[in-house]
Write an enzyme that holds these catalytic residues in place. Structure first.
Site, PDB file in Angstrom:
ATOM      1  N   ARG A 227       0.852  -1.202   0.000  1.00 22.32           N
ATOM      2  CA  ARG A 227       0.000   0.000   0.000  1.00 22.32           C
ATOM      3  C   ARG A 227       0.885   1.248   0.000  1.00 22.32           C
ATOM      4  NH1 ARG A 227      -0.548   4.452   2.879  1.00 22.32           N
ATOM      5  NH2 ARG A 227      -0.223   3.290   4.808  1.00 22.32           N
ATOM      6  N   ASP A 228       1.430   1.622   1.142  1.00 18.07           N
ATOM      7  CA  ASP A 228       2.284   2.812   1.220  1.00 18.07           C
ATOM      8  C   ASP A 228       3.458   2.664   0.241  1.00 18.07           C
ATOM      9  OD1 ASP A 228       3.747   5.067   2.144  1.00 18.07           O
ATOM     10  OD2 ASP A 228       2.995   4.804   4.173  1.00 18.07           O
TER      11      ASP A 228
ATOM     12  N   HIS B 267       4.979   4.616  12.742  1.00 23.12           N
ATOM     13  CA  HIS B 267       4.965   4.598  11.265  1.00 23.12           C
ATOM     14  C   HIS B 267       5.953   5.673  10.815  1.00 23.12           C
ATOM     15  CE1 HIS B 267       2.737   4.151   7.314  1.00 23.12           C
ATOM     16  NE2 HIS B 267       3.256   5.358   7.137  1.00 23.12           N
TER      17      HIS B 267
ATOM     18  N   HIS C  53       8.636   7.335   8.303  1.00 23.74           N
ATOM     19  CA  HIS C  53       9.228   7.469   6.965  1.00 23.74           C
ATOM     20  C   HIS C  53      10.701   7.864   7.144  1.00 23.74           C
ATOM     21  CE1 HIS C  53       5.821   6.947   4.128  1.00 23.74           C
ATOM     22  NE2 HIS C  53       5.119   7.102   5.249  1.00 23.74           N
TER      23      HIS C  53
ATOM     24  N   CYS D 211       3.721   9.416   0.295  1.00 18.57           N
ATOM     25  CA  CYS D 211       2.326   9.750   0.028  1.00 18.57           C
ATOM     26  C   CYS D 211       2.287  10.747  -1.118  1.00 18.57           C
ATOM     27  CB  CYS D 211       1.702  10.324   1.297  1.00 18.57           C
ATOM     28  SG  CYS D 211       0.034  10.932   1.043  1.00 18.57           S
TER      29      CYS D 211
ATOM     30  N   ASN E 110       9.079   4.436   3.569  1.00 14.03           N
ATOM     31  CA  ASN E 110       8.950   3.984   4.954  1.00 14.03           C
ATOM     32  C   ASN E 110      10.252   3.345   5.394  1.00 14.03           C
ATOM     33  OD1 ASN E 110       6.083   3.526   3.604  1.00 14.03           O
ATOM     34  ND2 ASN E 110       5.760   3.736   5.801  1.00 14.03           N
TER      35      ASN E 110
END
Ligand code: HMG
Ligand code: MG
Length: 308
Positions: A14-15, A208, A210, A241, A250
């Site tokens: 996803r990310d 989370h 980055h 994003c 990430n």
């Protein structure tokens, strides 16, 4: 003595892919999920139910979820991002048993990312929670821009704590604290998580991070030292994003596993298999991935060196 362990939530599908020019086919994403599961991944995001014109990389999420959960459903905890009722309706047409809502700590990022204010986003989540309760679906909550916003700069920790508390009270079983643009350092992480722990049990918090400024493994360690045991990581260190300009990937799953292996903290993941999965993704994308350990692998002695 009981061994320490952590849970890694793999966000690579996803990310990791949502901001990449290279578009993976549905079949390739399913294969990537299978490589991750073979490496021991048990919690993973399989996609997002967002506008396909805004994030075309997430097209096909329903098919991926159906295929992966159809094959591994009882073995894994698969999840998908859901921003509103429309997304939740789409999620309910799949076998997914966990969704993630995502709110921002800055108004500008909220508008850019999900086209509404922070308050409006929380109001939109109400219908997601209602449907989730009715259908026995777990809801995870993300908070973005917890340290700084690409449009507004520094974000007040008090604001982050208040929003985390609200998401928890609304029914999120876990709150993932996002350094969306990778700007925090370990001291910032320590200060924020110390405050967060006072309002949300530490077992319900996740990190989370980055890695824009190379701080993400250090930040993971800082949060671990405060008792956080769940971390979002992405194979190869991919991620970013589309609405957070300048942000890079990430923290890489391989790098985090390497770090925790060196501390004898169990992740349940197999580094060699992750490295093989990294090579597979690299060959599909035709480029080296950001992960440090992914690039060089384990220590391979080069041969005896004569010392004079
Ligand atoms: P919107 O335009 O405000 O929605 O989108 P709307 O309710 O005004 O509806 C407008 C149109 O969109 C309608 O279609 C709806 O049906 C459709 P029309 O009638 O015009 O044909 N629509 C949808 N279609 C598909 N799925 C939906 C959906 N909702 C409405 N769920 C929305 C609001 C949030 C959907 C939009 O702004 C969007 O898709 N944004 C992209 C958000 C995103 O995926 N961002 C990246 C992930 S977040 C992230 O990366 C941060 C994180 O990693 C943590 C961190 O690092 O900090 C999680
Ligand atoms: Mg992110």
């Amino acid at each position: 003595m009981k061994k320490s362990s952590v849970q890694l939530v793999e966000v690579g599908l996803r990310d990791g892919l949502q901001n990449e020019k290279h578009q993976f086919s549905v079949g390739e994403k399913i294969e990537m999920a299978e490589l991750l599961i073979a490496a021991g991944v048990r919690r993973l995001e399989l996609g997002a139910f967002v506008r396909p014109d805004r994030v075309p990389q997430m097209t096909g999420s329903a098919e991926i979820i159906k295929a992966v959960l159809g094959k591994y459903g009882s073995k894994i905890q698969g999840s998908a991002l859901v921003p509103n009722e429309t997304g939740m309706t789409a999620a309910l047409e799949t076998p997914v048993k966990e969704v993630a809502v995502f709110a921002s700590c800055s108004e500008s990022f909220s508008q850019k990312n999900i086209n509404c204010s922070i308050e409006e986003s929380l109001a939109r989540f109400e219908s997601v929670f209602q449907a989730a309760r009715k259908n026995k679906i777990r809801v995870r909550g993300y908070l973005s821009t917890c340290f700084a916003c690409p449009y507004e700069g520094k974000i007040s920790a008090k604001k982050v704590v208040a929003l985390a508390r609200r998401l928890y009270k609304m029914g999120c079983y876990e709150i993932s604290i996002g350094d969306t643009i990778g700007v925090a350092g370990p001291k910032d992480v320590e200060e924020l998580f110390k405050m967060l722990k006072k309002v949300v049990p530490v077992a319900k918090l996740a990190g989370h991070f980055h890695d824009t400024r190379g701080m993400a493994t250090a930040n993971t360690l800082a949060a671990y030292q405060l008792g956080v045991r769940v971390f979002d990581t992405s194979l190869g260190g991919l991620g970013g994003c589309p609405y957070a300009p300048g942000a890079s990937g990430n923290v890489a799953t391989e790098d985090v596993v390497y770090m925790f292996d060196s501390m004898a903290v169990k992740t349940g993941l197999n580094l060699d298999r992750l490295l093989a999965a990294n090579q597979w993704v690299k060959s599909k994308m035709g480029k080296e991935l950001p992960s440090k350990v992914g690039r060089v692998g384990r220590l391979k002695p080069l041969g005896k060196v004569e010392h004079r």
